[in-house]
Design a protein around this motif. Structure first.
Motif, PDB file in Angstrom:
ATOM      1  N   ALA A  47     -11.884  -1.499 -11.625  1.00 39.47           N
ATOM      2  CA  ALA A  47     -12.876  -1.584 -10.541  1.00 39.47           C
ATOM      3  C   ALA A  47     -12.240  -1.973  -9.212  1.00 39.47           C
ATOM      4  O   ALA A  47     -12.745  -1.644  -8.138  1.00 39.47           O
ATOM      5  N   ALA A  48     -11.110  -2.652  -9.298  1.00 35.29           N
ATOM      6  CA  ALA A  48     -10.468  -3.125  -8.067  1.00 35.29           C
ATOM      7  C   ALA A  48      -9.422  -2.148  -7.546  1.00 35.29           C
ATOM      8  O   ALA A  48      -8.630  -2.489  -6.665  1.00 35.29           O
ATOM      9  N   ALA A  49      -9.419  -0.939  -8.065  1.00 31.35           N
ATOM     10  CA  ALA A  49      -8.340   0.000  -7.726  1.00 31.35           C
ATOM     11  C   ALA A  49      -8.199   0.242  -6.229  1.00 31.35           C
ATOM     12  O   ALA A  49      -7.104   0.474  -5.727  1.00 31.35           O
ATOM     13  N   ALA A  50      -9.313   0.203  -5.515  1.00 28.35           N
ATOM     14  CA  ALA A  50      -9.241   0.551  -4.089  1.00 28.35           C
ATOM     15  C   ALA A  50      -9.080  -0.669  -3.187  1.00 28.35           C
ATOM     16  O   ALA A  50      -9.011  -0.537  -1.972  1.00 28.35           O
ATOM     17  N   GLU A  51      -8.992  -1.811  -3.799  1.00 27.78           N
ATOM     18  CA  GLU A  51      -8.902  -3.022  -2.966  1.00 27.78           C
ATOM     19  C   GLU A  51      -7.643  -3.019  -2.122  1.00 27.78           C
ATOM     20  O   GLU A  51      -6.556  -2.742  -2.602  1.00 27.78           O
ATOM     21  N   GLY A  52      -7.814  -3.328  -0.869  1.00 30.48           N
ATOM     22  CA  GLY A  52      -6.662  -3.407   0.018  1.00 30.48           C
ATOM     23  C   GLY A  52      -6.137  -2.070   0.497  1.00 30.48           C
ATOM     24  O   GLY A  52      -5.160  -2.003   1.224  1.00 30.48           O
ATOM     25  N   LEU A  65      -1.259   5.225  -6.697  1.00 31.53           N
ATOM     26  CA  LEU A  65      -2.349   5.944  -6.021  1.00 31.53           C
ATOM     27  C   LEU A  65      -1.782   6.912  -4.980  1.00 31.53           C
ATOM     28  O   LEU A  65      -0.902   6.553  -4.193  1.00 31.53           O
ATOM     29  N   THR A  66      -2.309   8.109  -4.975  1.00 30.18           N
ATOM     30  CA  THR A  66      -1.912   9.133  -4.014  1.00 30.18           C
ATOM     31  C   THR A  66      -2.991   9.295  -2.953  1.00 30.18           C
ATOM     32  O   THR A  66      -4.176   9.401  -3.294  1.00 30.18           O
ATOM     33  N   ASN A  67      -2.566   9.312  -1.704  1.00 28.47           N
ATOM     34  CA  ASN A  67      -3.455   9.579  -0.553  1.00 28.47           C
ATOM     35  C   ASN A  67      -4.540   8.516  -0.377  1.00 28.47           C
ATOM     36  O   ASN A  67      -5.649   8.818   0.045  1.00 28.47           O
ATOM     37  N   MET A  68      -4.176   7.295  -0.672  1.00 35.01           N
ATOM     38  CA  MET A  68      -5.102   6.186  -0.429  1.00 35.01           C
ATOM     39  C   MET A  68      -4.614   5.295   0.712  1.00 35.01           C
ATOM     40  O   MET A  68      -5.087   4.178   0.887  1.00 35.01           O
ATOM     41  N   GLY A  69      -3.690   5.803   1.465  1.00 30.06           N
ATOM     42  CA  GLY A  69      -3.167   5.061   2.604  1.00 30.06           C
ATOM     43  C   GLY A  69      -2.030   5.854   3.215  1.00 30.06           C
ATOM     44  O   GLY A  69      -1.817   7.018   2.863  1.00 30.06           O
ATOM     45  N   ALA A  70      -1.280   5.218   4.091  1.00 29.19           N
ATOM     46  CA  ALA A  70      -0.193   5.921   4.784  1.00 29.19           C
ATOM     47  C   ALA A  70       0.963   6.230   3.847  1.00 29.19           C
ATOM     48  O   ALA A  70       1.777   7.099   4.120  1.00 29.19           O
ATOM     49  N   THR A  71       1.050   5.481   2.759  1.00 31.99           N
ATOM     50  CA  THR A  71       2.117   5.710   1.781  1.00 31.99           C
ATOM     51  C   THR A  71       1.481   5.739   0.394  1.00 31.99           C
ATOM     52  O   THR A  71       0.338   5.326   0.224  1.00 31.99           O
ATOM     53  N   PRO A  72       2.249   6.194  -0.607  1.00 32.02           N
ATOM     54  CA  PRO A  72       1.765   6.014  -1.975  1.00 32.02           C
ATOM     55  C   PRO A  72       1.623   4.518  -2.234  1.00 32.02           C
ATOM     56  O   PRO A  72       2.360   3.709  -1.658  1.00 32.02           O
ATOM     57  N   LEU A  73       0.686   4.156  -3.086  1.00 34.12           N
ATOM     58  CA  LEU A  73       0.427   2.738  -3.328  1.00 34.12           C
ATOM     59  C   LEU A  73       0.500   2.454  -4.816  1.00 34.12           C
ATOM     60  O   LEU A  73       0.233   3.323  -5.646  1.00 34.12           O
ATOM     61  N   ARG A  74       0.863   1.227  -5.120  1.00 31.50           N
ATOM     62  CA  ARG A  74       0.842   0.806  -6.520  1.00 31.50           C
ATOM     63  C   ARG A  74      -0.294  -0.184  -6.692  1.00 31.50           C
ATOM     64  O   ARG A  74      -0.397  -1.153  -5.939  1.00 31.50           O
ATOM     65  N   ALA A  75      -1.141   0.067  -7.672  1.00 29.50           N
ATOM     66  CA  ALA A  75      -2.323  -0.774  -7.877  1.00 29.50           C
ATOM     67  C   ALA A  75      -1.967  -1.909  -8.827  1.00 29.50           C
ATOM     68  O   ALA A  75      -2.320  -1.904 -10.009  1.00 29.50           O
ATOM     69  N   LYS A  76      -1.255  -2.888  -8.289  1.00 33.95           N
ATOM     70  CA  LYS A  76      -0.720  -3.957  -9.156  1.00 33.95           C
ATOM     71  C   LYS A  76      -1.829  -4.806  -9.761  1.00 33.95           C
ATOM     72  O   LYS A  76      -1.723  -5.254 -10.904  1.00 33.95           O
ATOM     73  N   ALA A  77      -2.863  -5.031  -8.998  1.00 36.08           N
ATOM     74  CA  ALA A  77      -3.969  -5.854  -9.527  1.00 36.08           C
ATOM     75  C   ALA A  77      -4.598  -5.178 -10.740  1.00 36.08           C
ATOM     76  O   ALA A  77      -4.936  -5.832 -11.733  1.00 36.08           O
ATOM     77  N   VAL A  78      -4.729  -3.873 -10.653  1.00 34.14           N
ATOM     78  CA  VAL A  78      -5.269  -3.124 -11.791  1.00 34.14           C
ATOM     79  C   VAL A  78      -4.315  -3.219 -12.981  1.00 34.14           C
ATOM     80  O   VAL A  78      -4.736  -3.452 -14.120  1.00 34.14           O
TER      81      VAL A  78
END
Lengths: 284, 162, 843
Positions: A247-252, A215-228
């Motif tokens: 559906a859980a992509a934005a969790e956390g 994920l880009t620009n969903m927090g202070a750093t790039p994120l990996r949506a491991k749950a997804v």
């Protein structure tokens, strides 16, 4: 529009660059492609005493195979990444994300290493690097070390590259045969990503065998949506099944609020864009 | 001060420059290449686009010292032997400019778009110009001009490599 | 008169000539003001206030003065007795209130971006470096930023005024005798329909940043400025500074766009003049883009409350308009008049028996507003075209049917409107029929229905705008009645050179509109000479001594008419000479296609030969002056009224809120077109600017009064990749008030397209219970509207800049976002970003 005055050194080897950094310490700023740094200097948002230009170091450029990995020199411009058959064949996700970076002129001079160390959370190469499990080769006067992607991005504009060190290369594990897509959401084309999703999937017989989502620009750093990613594995390739997994992509996540949208809106976008990215990746 | 040697529009210059001098300021102030203009300070507008070693870059986003040893082409060097470049002709023919301020950068980038892809779709042309802002034309005639130039260049160069 | 073969000879008027101007613009042989280098020239850097409202308690310039290559530093204290007050040329009411408007703030700043000091140095670099060393102390004052709060006078933008209301303006049809009393209509109506619309604040964002050079050497001060209005600038500078007008020469060389944004007398023009006079040397000021977005005037910014009285069958009975208009911190050249330019236009193309327009002009502590493409008319058109579509939905009628029911039929022209204008010509039926045909209206309505019924996530919307506008900003007498500070005429002269070449001097100062080409076409036809033989001169008060410049879609209609009038005088002047040389009676001389002939014969003489004959002057009629040159001033008898029907098709992605424009048809009636290629180009560009207001642009301030959209990162202009190719056509009803039958085209696209787009988006989601979304229609706003459909729309997202390149330069940033201190390749950056020490503000 006029940077504050600075001294300029243009070493021709990594060793010389490290020596220059050691000599100038905190007063030095490293210039890679300069497509973010030069605007910052022009606006005097930063006023280094010395600029160390890596542009003359040939050993930092280029794309090569190394066993299971494709290795990209830190000073390789985006345009070269886009021109590389190796990248197209084995790192489709990186190719698609880089194609979305800024505009053609910026891609000509901007470098992949420069962007990764700049670590703007809205930049487009962090998420695919993270999703593809890249390894970052960092060189200091004490030698070379390799940092996995999960440990590279530390905070807003902050990475594992320490004072006096340089990122010299990035090793991307081959993802040959994976489908990939980079879904970038902007209001106008020359904007930074409001939110973007990097997705790579390996499909076997209509079922998702493996998935990688960044994920880009969903927090202070790039994120990996491991749950997804985990939820996608074993799913049949249908819109409903993928949507459920995404559906859980934005969790956390703790996305920013700015002119383009508040954090709630970005969280919503992340779920929609993740679904679209995964479906597009699986389809192509 | 740093000494640089740069070829601009076919002439080679050797100059002392401050490291902080932007390439676009070097072109305009030191060489008098005022055809290349400045439209913003965040590298969004592309008005300052020139070719460095044949490919388009934003000359506000490059230091003059970084151009040392390289070849720069500006809008002033695009015509050869008194003949307008087909892209220049196409901009004129299609009324692809009004105030003309974005035009140098737009033409230089449009040339690069065709170098990348000699036969682009409308969509590819539009995306290829996403780093160049125009406030007058609404872009429609610019897109038409690039389409016309693509045809002209294809005819002119035949099977030659672009 | 016309013989057969002449009908095939190509007339210049109506021909899509490629532009003369292009040759220099496509090759970089341009004369932008910033290109100028003069011997010994000095450079200015401005220090600007970071605060929206503050008292200046101290300015320390010593360190800056000692910096290398600095020649002088000027503050408001240094120039307070000589800088005058920047002009406002349009006191719309006798008791209009306005604060003094200094070029350099003296003891108080009233918006963030106001100049507090200037550094004059030998290089731009030295000036910028030293500007960082100027140390300014401020005491912050309460700032008023919200327009409605400002109108309530809780916090006062200029405490000495005691109120934020600059002017209160009213127009009532029952008082001017053009209609009934709207309050009666509202009281008696079957349907009373009210709406409030918001015109967001915009920034003209011409591509060429402003630049000024002043050369004080020689007998006159010569000022080059990137201005739309060299003539007005000259007069106003003389009045502001007390310099004899005859000692000022203003040159507007190549000017890179304006859109109203360069219709101004700016602080920086005054400052550059003062700096040149102070140092005795040529001085240049060129702004950065961030400086331009911050301190060049903004546009629009209104709240609009409309009340429509109507019958259930859709017949309109009365319209009441109540506006709040944000002036910003000061009154610029025509700031106060901009909302008033819409006073007569809310009734638009409709026959409405009663009308009231009420406007409060209100000060806030923001950058001042002024003309932006359309100025007053886009605001009016947006409100009425949105209102009509919303009203149609309210009473369950098709939005086009309501329009047709109420518009002025073509046979009713000329038509005296309820707001006091007389529309000379038009045919709304014809333009609409053509637009509907091109658009495929019925089929698209069907597709819209299908998608809705299928529950698709991407919905279609159709937007209508049947607009008219008023162009020309004339006649002078009417402008006088409106208290406008100047006339509405235009001047031209024609110089017949002995070689047969012709110089046309025009007071219309172009900046992208193609006057050099169009004026050449006019003269080529009128005098029967080759297009190539005509040279058009403009933009220099010493060459074109009289003029009213370029704005308000007036150049062709007024300036072009002046050119034709001058050309006619040349012909009349030449006839006696032709008669003399042909040994005929002057009454027998006819002129056609460049030839003076004796009626009924084939003996004749060309106009070029006559020009040469006057140069030699060897054989002229007795008493004839040896010149065919002529000049003329044209003052039209009325405005002109272009109109058109625009239809927009959008797709709304209900999952993300993103709007995609997929089809746009524009059928405009601009009267006769002198150059259809140029006219179409004006429409294209205008459309994108209007669409951009609907979808992308907004000048946003934070709660401190700092401009958040201070660079092109955040003030989001569309690119080629964000726009589409439009389908355009024209219908023609010639204007009756000028020889060409032209109506003006510069602003039509901008005026028409904004409501077409918003109407389309609302049309796509209206069935969900949405009847308005505020501009710009960002994906977030559209998505939130869908989420909260039926409820109140949620509050806007707090104004926060994207962090990539941080804050606007050239002003001290009270709090710089730490996020911007990114290293590129290298260690995590330990340097805190430099708070640009422009004025050393402390908090």
């Amino acid at each position: 529009m006029i940077p504050a005055a600075f001294d300029y050194v243009a070493p021709t080897s990594v060793a010389d660059a490290l020596a220059a950094l050691a000599e100038h310490g905190d007063d030095a700023k490293v210039l890679a492609g300069g497509q973010s740094l030069i605007p910052i200097l022009r606006m005097r948002l930063n006023t280094p005493e010395t600029v160390v230009d890596l542009g003359r170091i040939e050993e930092l450029r280029g794309i090569r195979e190394d066993g299971d990995a494709i290795v990209i020199g830190a000073m390789t411009p985006y345009a070269d990444v886009l021109g590389s058959d190796l990248v197209r064949e084995h790192l489709g996700l990186l190719y698609k994300a880089v194609a979305e970076v800024a505009d053609p002129q910026i891609r000509r001079r901007g470098t992949i290493g420069g962007a990764l160390v700049h670590a703007d959370p809205a930049g487009d190469v962090g998420a695919p690097a993270l999703a593809l499990g890249a390894e970052f080769v960092i060189t200091g006067q004490g030698g070379e070390r390799t940092v996995p992607a999960e440990e590279f991005f530390r905070d807003l504009f902050e990475t594992a590259v320490e004072d006096g060190e340089l990122l010299t290369a990035v090793r991307f594990p081959r993802h040959t045969g994976w489908g990939s897509h980079y879904e970038k959401f902007v209001r106008v084309a020359h904007q930074w990503s409001i939110v973007a999703v990097a997705a790579a999937v390996r499909v076997e017989g209509g079922t998702i065998a493996e998935a990688r989502v960044g994920l880009t620009n969903m927090g202070a750093t790039p994120l990996r949506a491991k749950a997804v990613e985990e939820a996608l594995v074993g799913k049949e390739l249908t819109e409903d099944a993928v949507a459920e997994a995404c559906a859980a992509a934005a969790e956390g996540t703790r996305p920013p609020t700015d002119l383009n949208g508040d954090s709630d809106y970005r969280r919503h976008l992340a779920t929609v864009l993740t679904r679209r990215a995964v479906l597009a990746a699986a389809g192509g | 001060m740093t000494t640089i040697r740069v070829t601009v529009d076919g002439s080679t210059y050797e100059d002392e420059v401050e490291p902080r001098m932007l390439l676009v300021h070097y072109l305009r102030e030191q060489l008098g290449k005022v055809g290349t203009v400045i439209g913003c300070d965040t590298s969004n507008c592309g008005a300052c686009t020139v070719h460095v070693d044949g490919r388009s870059v934003k000359s506000c986003n490059m230091l003059a010292v970084q151009a040392d040893g390289h070849e720069v082409t500006t809008i002033e060097g695009l015509a050869t032997d008194g003949q307008l470049h087909p892209m220049q002709t196409a901009f004129h023919e299609n009324h692809a400019l009004q105030c003309g301020y974005c035009t140098p950068g737009m033409i230089m980038q449009a040339c690069d778009v065709l170098r990348e892809n000699p036969n682009p779709t409308e969509e590819q042309i539009r995306v290829g110009l996403e780093g160049n802002l125009c406030r007058c034309t609404g872009y429609q005639n610019i897109v038409k001009a690039v389409q016309q130039a693509a045809g002209a260049l294809a005819g002119q160069q035949g099977g030659e490599q672009a | 008169m016309t013989v057969a073969d002449e009908t095939t000879a190509q007339a210049e008027i109506g021909r899509p000539r490629r532009r003369k101007e292009d040759a220099r613009l496509i090759t970089g042989r341009t004369k932008w003001t910033d290109n100028l280098q003069l011997a010994g020239m000095l450079h200015i850097a401005c220090v600007r206030s970071p605060f929206a409202h503050a008292t200046i308690t101290a300015i320390d310039v010593e360190e800056a003065k000692q910096a290398p290559n600095v020649v002088a530093v000027l503050t408001g204290q240094d120039v307070k007795d000589i800088q005058g007050s920047l002009p406002n040329a349009w006191p719309i009411v006798a008791d209009q209130k306005a604060p003094p408007h200094p070029a350099i703030a003296v003891d108080r700043v009233a918006f963030a971006g106001e100049v507090v000091a200037v550094v004059i140095a030998r290089t731009p670099r030295a000036a910028r470096d030293a500007a960082e060393l100027v140390d300014v102390d401020y005491d912050e004052l309460p700032a008023v930023l919200d327009l409605k709060k400002a109108a309530a006078d809780e916090v006062i933008a200029h405490p000495d005024l005691g109120t934020n209301i600059s002017a209160h303006f009213e127009l009532h049809s029952h008082e001017i005798g053009t209609g009934g009393n709207v309050e009666d209509a509202i009281r008696d109506a079957e349907v009373v329909f009210e709406r409030e619309y918001r015109q967001q604040r915009l920034i003209p964002a011409f591509m060429e940043p402003r630049s000024v050079v002043v050369d004080p050497t020689g007998e006159q001060f010569v000022m080059w400025s990137s201005t739309q209005v060299p003539h007005i600038l000259r007069l106003m500078l003389a009045l502001t500074l007390g310099v004899p007008e005859s000692k000022l020469r203003i040159i507007a060389p190549d000017v890179g766009g304006g859109f109203g944004g360069k219709l101004q007398v700016t602080p920086e023009e005054v400052i550059t003049f003062l700096a040149a006079r102070h140092t005795g040397r040529p001085v240049k000021w060129t702004e950065t883009r961030s400086e331009s977005l911050l301190a060049a005037h903004h546009g629009r910014d209104q709240w609009q409350r409309l009340t429509l009285a109507a019958k259930k069958d859709g017949t309109m009975l009365g319209l009441k308009v109540e506006l709040l208009a944000d002036m910003g911190a000061y009154l610029g050249l025509v700031t106060s008049g901009v909302p008033i330019l819409g006073a007569n236009m809310f009734n638009a193309i409709y026959k409405i028996p009663s009308y009231t327009f009420i406007c409060d002009n209100v000060f806030t502590n923001k950058t001042w507003t002024d003309a932006y493409r359309g100025a007053g008319r886009p605001e009016a058109t947006f409100a009425i075209e949105r209102l009509v579509s919303d009203f149609a939905a309210h009473i369950g009628m098709d939005p086009m049917e309501v329009r047709k029911k109420n518009w002025i039929a073509h046979e009713e022209f000329p038509y005296a409107t309820v707001s006091g204008l007389e529309y000379d010509s038009g045919n709304y039926e014809a333009a609409t029929a053509r637009a509907e045909e091109m658009f495929g209206y019925a089929a698209l309505r069907e597709e819209q229905r299908r998608r809705r019924e299928a529950g698709e996530k991407v919905l279609l919307g159709i937007g209508i705008s049947t607009f008219t506008e008023a162009c020309g900003l004339a006649p002078s007498r009417a402008l006088g009645e409106a208290n406008y500070g100047a006339g509405g005429w235009e001047h031209a002269s024609i110089r017949m050179l002995p070689t047969g070449k012709i110089e046309v001097v025009t007071g219309s100062s172009a900046h992208g509109q193609g006057h050099e080409t169009a004026w050449s076409q006019l003269v080529a036809d009128k005098l029967g000479v080759p297009f190539e033989d005509v040279e058009v001169l403009h933009g220099d008060t010493q060459i074109a001594p009289r003029g009213m410049d370029t704005y308000g879609s007036r150049s062709l209609v007024v300036g072009g008419s002046a050119v034709l009038k001058a050309a006619q005088k040349v012909i009349e002047k030449a006839k006696p000479l032709a008669a003399h040389l042909l040994e005929a009676n002057v009454d027998d001389i006819e002129f056609d296609k460049g030839q003076f002939t004796v009626k009924g014969t084939d003996t004749g003489v060309g106009i070029g030969d006559l020009a040469l004959a006057t140069f030699a002057a060897h054989n002229l009629p007795d008493m004839m002056e040896p010149s065919l040159d002529a000049e003329a001033t044209f003052d039209p008898i009325n405005l002109s009224f272009p109109h058109g029907t625009h239809l927009a098709l959008v797709e709304v992605d209900t999952e993300t809120g993103k709007v995609a424009l997929t089809k746009y048809v524009a059928v405009d009636d601009i009267g006769n077109a002198v150059n259809p290629l140029i006219a179409e180009g004006q429409v294209h560009g205008g459309l994108v600017q209007g669409i951009s207001q609907a979808l992308w642009e907004e000048a946003v301030y934070d709660d401190e009064g700092t401009l958040v959209t201070g660079s092109f990162v955040d003030y989001t202009l569309p690119t080629a990749a964000d726009t589409i190719s439009f389908e355009t056509d024209r219908t023609v009803t010639p204007a009756t008030t000028n020889e060409m039958g032209a109506k003006g085209v510069g602003e039509a696209g901008t005026i028409a397209s904004t409501p077409a787009i918003v109407n389309a988006v609302v049309d796509a989601v209206r069935h969900l219970g949405i009847d308005d979304i505020r501009m710009p229609l960002t994906p977030e706003r559209v998505w939130k509207a869908i989420q909260s459909a039926g409820q109140e729309q949620q509050a806007a997202t707090p104004a926060t800049q994207q962090p990539h390149f941080g804050d606007a330069p050239n002003q001290d940033t009270p709090e710089t976002d730490a996020a911007v201190s990114g290293a590129e390749v290298g260690g995590p950056d330990s340097m805190s970003p430099d708070t640009t020490p422009g004025d050393g503000a402390e908090r």
